[in-house]
Design a protein around this motif. Structure first.
Motif, PDB file in Angstrom:
ATOM      1  N   LEU A  11       0.843  -1.185   0.000  1.00  0.00           N
ATOM      2  CA  LEU A  11       0.000   0.000   0.000  1.00  0.00           C
ATOM      3  C   LEU A  11       0.883   1.242   0.000  1.00  0.00           C
ATOM      4  N   VAL A  12       0.614   2.138  -0.919  1.00  0.00           N
ATOM      5  CA  VAL A  12       1.405   3.365  -1.021  1.00  0.00           C
ATOM      6  C   VAL A  12       0.464   4.517  -1.343  1.00  0.00           C
ATOM      7  N   GLN A  13       0.823   5.692  -0.898  1.00  0.00           N
ATOM      8  CA  GLN A  13       0.010   6.867  -1.205  1.00  0.00           C
ATOM      9  C   GLN A  13       0.304   7.364  -2.609  1.00  0.00           C
ATOM     10  N   ALA A  14      -0.668   8.008  -3.185  1.00  0.00           N
ATOM     11  CA  ALA A  14      -0.477   8.598  -4.506  1.00  0.00           C
ATOM     12  C   ALA A  14       0.728   9.527  -4.484  1.00  0.00           C
ATOM     13  N   GLY A  15       1.525   9.444  -5.537  1.00  0.00           N
ATOM     14  CA  GLY A  15       2.745  10.226  -5.616  1.00  0.00           C
ATOM     15  C   GLY A  15       3.972   9.497  -5.118  1.00  0.00           C
ATOM     16  N   GLY A  16       3.760   8.378  -4.465  1.00  0.00           N
ATOM     17  CA  GLY A  16       4.856   7.609  -3.914  1.00  0.00           C
ATOM     18  C   GLY A  16       5.530   6.716  -4.938  1.00  0.00           C
ATOM     19  N   SER A  17       6.487   5.943  -4.442  1.00  0.00           N
ATOM     20  CA  SER A  17       7.273   5.056  -5.302  1.00  0.00           C
ATOM     21  C   SER A  17       7.342   3.664  -4.704  1.00  0.00           C
ATOM     22  N   LEU A  18       7.540   2.700  -5.574  1.00  0.00           N
ATOM     23  CA  LEU A  18       7.772   1.324  -5.158  1.00  0.00           C
ATOM     24  C   LEU A  18       8.740   0.682  -6.130  1.00  0.00           C
ATOM     25  N   ARG A  19       9.479  -0.287  -5.634  1.00  0.00           N
ATOM     26  CA  ARG A  19      10.305  -1.110  -6.510  1.00  0.00           C
ATOM     27  C   ARG A  19       9.899  -2.556  -6.318  1.00  0.00           C
ATOM     28  N   LEU A  20       9.479  -3.160  -7.400  1.00  0.00           N
ATOM     29  CA  LEU A  20       9.091  -4.560  -7.383  1.00  0.00           C
ATOM     30  C   LEU A  20      10.250  -5.426  -7.860  1.00  0.00           C
ATOM     31  N   SER A  21      10.298  -6.641  -7.348  1.00  0.00           N
ATOM     32  CA  SER A  21      11.347  -7.589  -7.725  1.00  0.00           C
ATOM     33  C   SER A  21      10.724  -8.852  -8.298  1.00  0.00           C
ATOM     34  N   CYS A  22      11.453  -9.464  -9.184  1.00  0.00           N
ATOM     35  CA  CYS A  22      10.990 -10.688  -9.837  1.00  0.00           C
ATOM     36  C   CYS A  22      12.143 -11.674  -9.918  1.00  0.00           C
ATOM     37  N   THR A  23      11.926 -12.857  -9.401  1.00  0.00           N
ATOM     38  CA  THR A  23      12.863 -13.958  -9.576  1.00  0.00           C
ATOM     39  C   THR A  23      12.087 -15.170 -10.077  1.00  0.00           C
ATOM     40  N   ALA A  24      12.813 -16.153 -10.529  1.00  0.00           N
ATOM     41  CA  ALA A  24      12.173 -17.371 -11.031  1.00  0.00           C
ATOM     42  C   ALA A  24      13.085 -18.554 -10.807  1.00  0.00           C
ATOM     43  N   SER A  25      12.507 -19.724 -10.960  1.00  0.00           N
ATOM     44  CA  SER A  25      13.270 -20.944 -10.775  1.00  0.00           C
ATOM     45  C   SER A  25      14.338 -21.092 -11.851  1.00  0.00           C
ATOM     46  N   GLY A  26      15.400 -21.773 -11.487  1.00  0.00           N
ATOM     47  CA  GLY A  26      16.466 -22.057 -12.425  1.00  0.00           C
ATOM     48  C   GLY A  26      17.106 -20.809 -12.997  1.00  0.00           C
ATOM     49  N   SER A  27      17.414 -20.866 -14.265  1.00  0.00           N
ATOM     50  CA  SER A  27      18.105 -19.757 -14.927  1.00  0.00           C
ATOM     51  C   SER A  27      17.184 -18.968 -15.853  1.00  0.00           C
ATOM     52  N   ARG A 115       0.678  -7.536  -5.265  1.00  0.00           N
ATOM     53  CA  ARG A 115      -0.390  -6.548  -5.337  1.00  0.00           C
ATOM     54  C   ARG A 115       0.107  -5.172  -4.924  1.00  0.00           C
ATOM     55  N   VAL A 116      -0.221  -4.200  -5.745  1.00  0.00           N
ATOM     56  CA  VAL A 116       0.087  -2.798  -5.451  1.00  0.00           C
ATOM     57  C   VAL A 116      -1.229  -2.049  -5.302  1.00  0.00           C
ATOM     58  N   THR A 117      -1.363  -1.361  -4.190  1.00  0.00           N
ATOM     59  CA  THR A 117      -2.548  -0.550  -3.946  1.00  0.00           C
ATOM     60  C   THR A 117      -2.113   0.886  -3.702  1.00  0.00           C
ATOM     61  N   VAL A 118      -2.623   1.780  -4.506  1.00  0.00           N
ATOM     62  CA  VAL A 118      -2.272   3.198  -4.397  1.00  0.00           C
ATOM     63  C   VAL A 118      -3.488   3.945  -3.874  1.00  0.00           C
ATOM     64  N   SER A 119      -3.324   4.557  -2.726  1.00  0.00           N
ATOM     65  CA  SER A 119      -4.437   5.302  -2.128  1.00  0.00           C
ATOM     66  C   SER A 119      -4.361   6.765  -2.536  1.00  0.00           C
ATOM     67  N   SER A 120      -5.525   7.361  -2.649  1.00  0.00           N
ATOM     68  CA  SER A 120      -5.584   8.770  -3.060  1.00  0.00           C
ATOM     69  C   SER A 120      -5.450   9.702  -1.868  1.00  0.00           C
TER      70      SER A 120
END
Length: 120
Positions: A11-27, A115-120
Motif C-alpha cells: 500500500l502506497v500513497q499517490a505520488g509515492g514510489s515502489l520497486r518490485l522484484s521478480c525472480t524465477a526458478s532455475g536460470s 499486489r500494489v494498492t495506491v491510495s488517493s
C-alpha cells in the motif's frame, strides 16, 4: 514450468514510489528477456515493460514517464521501479518471459504476482 516470485508490492500513497522484484526458478531470469505485466481490477492483463538481457528496457506508453525496468543478471532478479504512483496503478503486477514474436503473450504460466494498492 517456471516458478515465479514477485515481491515488493504493498500500500502506497499517490505520488509515492515502489520497486518490485521478480525472480524465477532455475536460470529463467538470467537467460531471457523478462517483461512486467499488470492486471487492474476487472481488466485484462496488460504489458508494462520488457527488459532485455542487456538491461535495455522498452516501456509501455501509458507509464513511460513513471515506470522503468532493470535487472541484475548475476543475482537473477529483475526490477520494476515505479514512481509518481496513481490510484489507477492499483493492480496485481506479474513478471514472465514474453514470447519473442508477441510480447503481450507470456511464455510460461503466471505466478501469483504482487499486489500494489495506491491510495488517493
Amino acid at each position: 514450468q517456471a516458478q515465479w516470485a514477485e515481491s515488493g508490492g504493498g500500500l502506497v500513497q499517490a505520488g509515492g514510489s515502489l520497486r518490485l522484484s521478480c525472480t524465477a526458478s532455475g536460470s529463467i531470469v538470467s537467460d531471457n528477456a523478462i517483461a512486467w505485466y499488470r492486471q487492474l481490477p476487472g481488466k485484462e492483463r496488460e504489458f508494462i515493460v520488457r527488459i532485455a538481457h542487456d538491461g535495455s528496457a522498452l516501456v509501455a506508453d501509458s507509464v513511460r514517464r513513471r515506470f522503468t525496468g532493470s535487472r541484475d543478471n548475476a543475482k537473477k532478479v529483475v526490477f520494476l521501479q515505479m514512481s509518481v504512483l496513481k490510484p489507477e496503478d492499483t493492480a496485481v503486477y506479474s513478471c514472465n518471459v514474453p514470447q519473442s514474436t508477441h510480447w503481450l503473450r507470456p511464455l510460461y504460466s503466471w505466478g501469483q504476482g504482487t499486489r500494489v494498492t495506491v491510495s488517493s
